[in-house]
Design a protein around this motif. Sequence first.
Motif, mmCIF file in Angstrom:
data_model
loop_
_atom_site.group_PDB
_atom_site.id
_atom_site.type_symbol
_atom_site.label_atom_id
_atom_site.label_comp_id
_atom_site.label_asym_id
_atom_site.label_seq_id
_atom_site.Cartn_x
_atom_site.Cartn_y
_atom_site.Cartn_z
ATOM 1 N N ASN A 237 44.014 -45.081 30.450
ATOM 2 C CA ASN A 237 44.420 -46.411 30.040
ATOM 3 C C ASN A 237 44.191 -46.476 28.535
ATOM 4 O OD1 ASN A 237 45.069 -49.093 29.780
ATOM 5 N ND2 ASN A 237 43.165 -49.859 30.680
ATOM 6 N N GLY A 238 45.260 -46.253 27.783
ATOM 7 C CA GLY A 238 45.113 -46.063 26.349
ATOM 8 C C GLY A 238 44.470 -44.710 26.112
ATOM 9 N N SER A 239 43.299 -44.705 25.489
ATOM 10 C CA SER A 239 42.570 -43.450 25.294
ATOM 11 C C SER A 239 41.384 -43.331 26.254
ATOM 12 C CB SER A 239 42.070 -43.353 23.850
ATOM 13 O OG SER A 239 41.184 -44.413 23.555
ATOM 14 N N GLN A 240 41.226 -44.315 27.127
ATOM 15 C CA GLN A 240 40.115 -44.309 28.068
ATOM 16 C C GLN A 240 40.493 -43.560 29.339
ATOM 17 O OE1 GLN A 240 38.889 -48.207 29.296
ATOM 18 N NE2 GLN A 240 37.117 -47.475 30.483
ATOM 19 N N VAL A 241 39.642 -42.630 29.763
ATOM 20 C CA VAL A 241 39.878 -41.863 30.987
ATOM 21 C C VAL A 241 39.386 -42.685 32.171
ATOM 22 C CG1 VAL A 241 39.361 -39.740 32.242
ATOM 23 C CG2 VAL A 241 39.654 -39.678 29.749
ATOM 24 N N ILE A 242 40.292 -42.983 33.115
ATOM 25 C CA ILE A 242 39.943 -43.817 34.271
ATOM 26 C C ILE A 242 40.096 -43.077 35.595
ATOM 27 C CG2 ILE A 242 40.521 -45.963 33.072
ATOM 28 C CD1 ILE A 242 43.213 -45.951 34.512
ATOM 29 N N VAL A 303 28.571 -30.733 28.750
ATOM 30 C CA VAL A 303 28.975 -31.282 27.446
ATOM 31 C C VAL A 303 28.893 -32.805 27.433
ATOM 32 C CG1 VAL A 303 30.846 -31.366 25.737
ATOM 33 C CG2 VAL A 303 30.493 -29.295 27.080
ATOM 34 N N VAL A 304 29.349 -33.455 28.508
ATOM 35 C CA VAL A 304 29.340 -34.919 28.580
ATOM 36 C C VAL A 304 28.705 -35.360 29.898
ATOM 37 C CG1 VAL A 304 31.361 -35.216 27.101
ATOM 38 C CG2 VAL A 304 31.679 -34.953 29.565
ATOM 39 N N GLU A 305 28.304 -36.614 29.924
ATOM 40 C CA GLU A 305 27.700 -37.163 31.139
ATOM 41 C C GLU A 305 28.740 -37.740 32.084
ATOM 42 O OE1 GLU A 305 24.783 -39.978 29.948
ATOM 43 O OE2 GLU A 305 23.489 -38.507 28.976
ATOM 44 N N ASP A 306 29.725 -38.455 31.507
ATOM 45 C CA ASP A 306 30.760 -39.073 32.333
ATOM 46 C C ASP A 306 31.991 -39.355 31.484
ATOM 47 O OD1 ASP A 306 30.175 -41.415 30.840
ATOM 48 O OD2 ASP A 306 28.654 -42.000 32.302
ATOM 49 N N GLU A 307 32.975 -40.056 32.085
ATOM 50 C CA GLU A 307 34.244 -40.324 31.417
ATOM 51 C C GLU A 307 34.104 -41.244 30.210
ATOM 52 O OE1 GLU A 307 35.331 -38.937 35.501
ATOM 53 O OE2 GLU A 307 33.798 -40.229 34.601
ATOM 54 N N SER A 308 33.020 -42.008 30.131
ATOM 55 C CA SER A 308 32.852 -42.921 28.994
ATOM 56 C C SER A 308 32.690 -42.166 27.673
ATOM 57 C CB SER A 308 31.640 -43.833 29.224
ATOM 58 O OG SER A 308 30.436 -43.074 29.250
ATOM 59 N N GLN A 309 32.317 -40.900 27.739
ATOM 60 C CA GLN A 309 32.165 -40.086 26.534
ATOM 61 C C GLN A 309 33.406 -39.243 26.245
ATOM 62 O OE1 GLN A 309 28.574 -37.864 27.393
ATOM 63 N NE2 GLN A 309 27.243 -39.512 26.681
ATOM 64 N N MET A 310 34.466 -39.525 26.955
ATOM 65 C CA MET A 310 35.709 -38.766 26.793
ATOM 66 C C MET A 310 36.771 -39.607 26.102
ATOM 67 S SD MET A 310 36.156 -36.885 30.494
ATOM 68 C CE MET A 310 34.950 -35.735 31.122
ATOM 69 N N GLU A 311 37.734 -38.916 25.503
ATOM 70 C CA GLU A 311 38.923 -39.546 24.917
ATOM 71 C C GLU A 311 40.156 -38.862 25.493
ATOM 72 O OE1 GLU A 311 38.284 -40.215 20.396
ATOM 73 O OE2 GLU A 311 36.967 -38.550 20.970
#
Length: 342
Positions: A237-242, A303-311
């Motif tokens: 959704n935009g640049s947010q991974v959902i 590398v990341v914990e969850d989708e909130s740290q992704m683009e």
Amino acid sequence: MCFVLGVFIGLTPFVSLNLSANVMSTHKAFSFEVFHPYENGHLFDDVSRNMTSTSNSSGFLDNSTSRTNLIYSELKAETAINASDNQSLDQDLTLSRKLLIIVTPTEARSFQAYYLNRLAHVLKLVPPPLLWIVVEMDSQSTETADILRRTGVIYRHLVCKKNSTEVKDKSVNLRNVALNHIETHRLDGIVYFADDSNIYSIDVFEQMRQISQFGTWVVARLAENNRKVILQGPICNGSQVIGWHTDGTAKRFQRFYAEISGFAFNSTVLWDPKRWNRPTLEPIRQLDIVKGGFQVSSFIEQVVEDESQMEGFPTHCSRIMVWQFNTEPLVKSYWGTITASV
């Protein structure tokens, strides 16, 4: 008186003729002594000198030449300034761009040269700075080294010294060699695993320069029967991974459904854990003990914990920039057709 007057009138024509002859001879001598255009056969030189002196005396030619020289000097100076400005602008743009660290594991096989040259041509189109890390097993092959030298791309040719008989997945160990090299030398840029058999749009390399910590995108994979295309990667959704695209064949749940060429990340995650508040100081590596379908997910979890740290890239993840399909059967069929026709 009449007699004297008659004598005077009679003598007047002779006096005027002598005076005229003297005046003409003087004028004629003056003209030929001052300028004779044919003297010594230098007609054009004399004419040129005469024109130059006449022009100089009037000041016209000097002014015209001066103006021409001035305009030429101004144009030359302006061109030099523009060239200097363009060079400075290119340098500024290069410095402002993030370094792309492209990691490619490779091995000797039938289509290795074809794959490496194809990828090299794509990387040559990417604006600098870019570093191509190519890793081989056991030793640097002469063929690979020759290909890399002729590409025109800045590269590092590394070797995995691990015993190949103990290796379950060569590509995993080759990528780990590159990760260790990046961590040891503290290379600052965006790390991307670009397998040589994939096909890449030039846009994917421009998009990943916008990554802050971790970026991901959709990869299209041609099914084995060559009849359908399977999408693997994020739903955005935009640049947010959902969410994630899945092909429905996974027998066990995995955290992230991404392909190895479907993400890139900031290299400082490897050697500067405090910057990203990583809970552990263990090195980030691919695990060859994990089964094939879960290797990518297990790596991303480090590398990341969850989708909130992704683009997600591009916006709404609406475009395919990487394709996976095996071109060897197509090339074999193509060459077989040519051989049969010959």
